[in-house]
Design a protein around this motif. Structure first.
Motif, PDB file in Angstrom:
ATOM      1  N   PHE A 140      -4.934   5.848   5.375  1.00 20.49           N
ATOM      2  CA  PHE A 140      -4.337   4.934   6.355  1.00 20.49           C
ATOM      3  C   PHE A 140      -4.581   3.486   5.952  1.00 20.49           C
ATOM      4  O   PHE A 140      -3.687   2.645   6.001  1.00 20.49           O
ATOM      5  CB  PHE A 140      -4.911   5.201   7.741  1.00 20.49           C
ATOM      6  CG  PHE A 140      -4.278   4.376   8.832  1.00 20.49           C
ATOM      7  CD1 PHE A 140      -3.121   4.808   9.464  1.00 20.49           C
ATOM      8  CD2 PHE A 140      -4.839   3.168   9.233  1.00 20.49           C
ATOM      9  CE1 PHE A 140      -2.540   4.049  10.471  1.00 20.49           C
ATOM     10  CE2 PHE A 140      -4.263   2.409  10.229  1.00 20.49           C
ATOM     11  CZ  PHE A 140      -3.107   2.851  10.854  1.00 20.49           C
ATOM     12  N   ALA A 141      -5.810   3.185   5.543  1.00 12.45           N
ATOM     13  CA  ALA A 141      -6.157   1.819   5.143  1.00 12.45           C
ATOM     14  C   ALA A 141      -5.358   1.387   3.920  1.00 12.45           C
ATOM     15  O   ALA A 141      -4.849   0.258   3.856  1.00 12.45           O
ATOM     16  CB  ALA A 141      -7.654   1.712   4.872  1.00 12.45           C
ATOM     17  N   LYS A 142      -5.254   2.282   2.946  1.00 13.16           N
ATOM     18  CA  LYS A 142      -4.498   1.948   1.741  1.00 13.16           C
ATOM     19  C   LYS A 142      -3.016   1.773   2.039  1.00 13.16           C
ATOM     20  O   LYS A 142      -2.357   0.885   1.479  1.00 13.16           O
ATOM     21  CB  LYS A 142      -4.711   3.031   0.680  1.00 13.16           C
ATOM     22  CG  LYS A 142      -6.117   3.026   0.090  1.00 13.16           C
ATOM     23  CD  LYS A 142      -6.263   4.081  -0.984  1.00 13.16           C
ATOM     24  CE  LYS A 142      -7.646   4.002  -1.630  1.00 13.16           C
ATOM     25  NZ  LYS A 142      -7.836   5.041  -2.673  1.00 13.16           N
ATOM     26  N   LYS A 143      -2.500   2.603   2.941  1.00 14.80           N
ATOM     27  CA  LYS A 143      -1.090   2.493   3.321  1.00 14.80           C
ATOM     28  C   LYS A 143      -0.793   1.129   3.907  1.00 14.80           C
ATOM     29  O   LYS A 143       0.278   0.549   3.679  1.00 14.80           O
ATOM     30  CB  LYS A 143      -0.749   3.598   4.329  1.00 14.80           C
ATOM     31  CG  LYS A 143       0.675   3.524   4.873  1.00 14.80           C
ATOM     32  CD  LYS A 143       0.913   4.631   5.889  1.00 14.80           C
ATOM     33  CE  LYS A 143       2.314   4.519   6.500  1.00 14.80           C
ATOM     34  NZ  LYS A 143       2.537   5.574   7.523  1.00 14.80           N
ATOM     35  N   HIS A 144      -1.730   0.586   4.674  1.00  7.96           N
ATOM     36  CA  HIS A 144      -1.528  -0.719   5.311  1.00  7.96           C
ATOM     37  C   HIS A 144      -2.164  -1.854   4.510  1.00  7.96           C
ATOM     38  O   HIS A 144      -2.326  -2.959   5.002  1.00  7.96           O
ATOM     39  CB  HIS A 144      -2.082  -0.682   6.739  1.00  7.96           C
ATOM     40  CG  HIS A 144      -1.295   0.203   7.657  1.00  7.96           C
ATOM     41  ND1 HIS A 144      -0.170  -0.225   8.327  1.00  7.96           N
ATOM     42  CD2 HIS A 144      -1.449   1.510   7.988  1.00  7.96           C
ATOM     43  CE1 HIS A 144       0.322   0.765   9.044  1.00  7.96           C
ATOM     44  NE2 HIS A 144      -0.430   1.830   8.858  1.00  7.96           N
ATOM     45  N   ARG A 145      -2.522  -1.541   3.276  1.00  5.16           N
ATOM     46  CA  ARG A 145      -2.985  -2.549   2.309  1.00  5.16           C
ATOM     47  C   ARG A 145      -4.206  -3.323   2.808  1.00  5.16           C
ATOM     48  O   ARG A 145      -4.292  -4.536   2.675  1.00  5.16           O
ATOM     49  CB  ARG A 145      -1.842  -3.506   1.961  1.00  5.16           C
ATOM     50  CG  ARG A 145      -0.650  -2.801   1.325  1.00  5.16           C
ATOM     51  CD  ARG A 145       0.462  -3.761   0.980  1.00  5.16           C
ATOM     52  NE  ARG A 145       1.578  -3.060   0.353  1.00  5.16           N
ATOM     53  CZ  ARG A 145       2.708  -3.657  -0.044  1.00  5.16           C
ATOM     54  NH1 ARG A 145       2.855  -4.961   0.125  1.00  5.16           N
ATOM     55  NH2 ARG A 145       3.672  -2.958  -0.595  1.00  5.16           N
ATOM     56  N   GLN A 146      -5.118  -2.574   3.385  1.00  7.05           N
ATOM     57  CA  GLN A 146      -6.371  -3.183   3.819  1.00  7.05           C
ATOM     58  C   GLN A 146      -7.399  -3.116   2.694  1.00  7.05           C
ATOM     59  O   GLN A 146      -7.421  -2.154   1.919  1.00  7.05           O
ATOM     60  CB  GLN A 146      -6.932  -2.447   5.046  1.00  7.05           C
ATOM     61  CG  GLN A 146      -5.944  -2.231   6.165  1.00  7.05           C
ATOM     62  CD  GLN A 146      -5.431  -3.530   6.756  1.00  7.05           C
ATOM     63  OE1 GLN A 146      -6.131  -4.529   6.751  1.00  7.05           O
ATOM     64  NE2 GLN A 146      -4.210  -3.530   7.242  1.00  7.05           N
ATOM     65  N   LYS A 147      -8.237  -4.109   2.614  1.00  9.52           N
ATOM     66  CA  LYS A 147      -9.348  -4.057   1.681  1.00  9.52           C
ATOM     67  C   LYS A 147     -10.338  -3.020   2.191  1.00  9.52           C
ATOM     68  O   LYS A 147     -10.656  -2.982   3.382  1.00  9.52           O
ATOM     69  CB  LYS A 147     -10.029  -5.424   1.573  1.00  9.52           C
ATOM     70  CG  LYS A 147     -11.172  -5.444   0.560  1.00  9.52           C
ATOM     71  CD  LYS A 147     -11.806  -6.824   0.468  1.00  9.52           C
ATOM     72  CE  LYS A 147     -12.958  -6.806  -0.536  1.00  9.52           C
ATOM     73  NZ  LYS A 147     -13.613  -8.141  -0.639  1.00  9.52           N
ATOM     74  N   LEU A 148     -10.830  -2.182   1.298  1.00 13.05           N
ATOM     75  CA  LEU A 148     -11.625  -1.034   1.719  1.00 13.05           C
ATOM     76  C   LEU A 148     -12.917  -0.946   0.918  1.00 13.05           C
ATOM     77  O   LEU A 148     -12.908  -1.010  -0.316  1.00 13.05           O
ATOM     78  CB  LEU A 148     -10.810   0.248   1.531  1.00 13.05           C
ATOM     79  CG  LEU A 148     -11.442   1.570   1.942  1.00 13.05           C
ATOM     80  CD1 LEU A 148     -11.700   1.607   3.430  1.00 13.05           C
ATOM     81  CD2 LEU A 148     -10.546   2.734   1.519  1.00 13.05           C
ATOM     82  N   SER A 149     -14.041  -0.797   1.633  1.00 13.23           N
ATOM     83  CA  SER A 149     -15.336  -0.540   0.999  1.00 13.23           C
ATOM     84  C   SER A 149     -15.898   0.744   1.598  1.00 13.23           C
ATOM     85  O   SER A 149     -16.194   0.790   2.801  1.00 13.23           O
ATOM     86  CB  SER A 149     -16.316  -1.695   1.246  1.00 13.23           C
ATOM     87  OG  SER A 149     -15.859  -2.890   0.637  1.00 13.23           O
TER      88      SER A 149
END
Length: 261
Positions: free
Chosen positions: A141-150
């Motif tokens: 979901f985070a990658k789909k909405h182009r969020q920075k992820l740690s």
């Protein structure tokens, strides 16, 4: 790290590893364990206040006979003693104590489960999400909405951080999602001091206690609707995910949001 970018220093000062069992003990009316079920991956405890569930941090690798004997032993314990096992070093017994705590606190849930996705869907620049544990749906979901992820993981997974990296990496996260199952080995306490005071923070999963002392967080858990099929499934080594048909999601908003309302 400046104090003003860390989780509320006042909350951290008040919250300790004994905060959860202390709050649960105040909820005890009838000090008897009604029933319990222990499997290879999940444990449930029924008290007169409700039924609580907790994921085991690792497979128990005990025989069914051994687990039956432990269940019988648990049924003879007082709730006060059982809640106290949350503080044991062995994550297996800490999980049983956590389930007992959840049985006493589940009645405090008063809202639907929080929707962490709302934290991503806005017109501002992409958020920086900190995720404790590799949860594939959240990652996708985070990658789909182009969020920075740690992502912080105990296991080695490419492009993830170890728990010791949290002190440096997590304070920059705008949203932090932790799993309630991390209470079983109390690794969750390692991350609390690393969360920014401005971050929107969630603790999610069936193991999450609906505790007042966790008022800093949005809390999401599950309420058991039918004990018998859940207990039978647990004894057949069901995971929490396979119990969803007999549970409903529930939660509590953060104390800050309750005050704003």
């Amino acid at each position: 790290m400046p104090v003003n970018v860390r989780l509320s220093s006042l909350w951290l000062h008040k919250f300790t590893k004994t905060s959860l069992p202390k709050e649960a003990l105040h909820s005890i009316v009838n000090n008897e364990v009604v029933d319990c079920a222990i499997g290879d991956r999940t444990v449930a405890v029924e008290s007169d206040r409700g039924t609580g569930i907790a994921m085991l941090y690792a497979k128990s690798n005990r025989s069914r006979k051994q687990l039956d004997d432990i269940e019988q032993s648990v049924r003879t314990m007082t709730l006060e003693s059982l809640v106290g096992t949350y503080l044991e070093d062995d994550p297996f017994y800490a999980s049983i104590g956590l389930a007992a705590i959840n049985s006493l606190l589940i009645e405090k849930s008063d809202t639907p489960a929080p929707d962490y996705q709302n934290a991503f869907l806005h017109d501002n620049p992409p958020v920086h999400l900190g995720l404790v544990g590799y949860f594939a749906p959240v990652v996708h979901f985070a990658k789909k909405h182009r969020q920075k992820l740690s992502v912080f993981e105990l296991r080695y997974i490419p492009d993830t951080f170890r728990s010791e990296d949290a002190e440096k990496e997590m304070p920059s996260c705008d949203v932090v999602i932790l799993t309630g199952s991390a209470f079983s080995n109390r690794s969750i306490h390692h991350y609390f001091p690393c969360i920014s005071a401005r971050a929107e923070a969630y603790i999610l999963g069936p193991s999450t206690p609906m505790a007042d002392c966790l008022g800093r967080f949005f809390l999401g858990s599950s309420r058991i609707l039918r004990n018998k099929p859940v207990f039978d499934a647990i004894r057949n080594n069901a995971s929490c995910g396979s119990l969803r048909q007999w549970m409903e999601k529930t939660g509590r908003v953060s104390q800050k949001q309750r005050i704003q309302k």
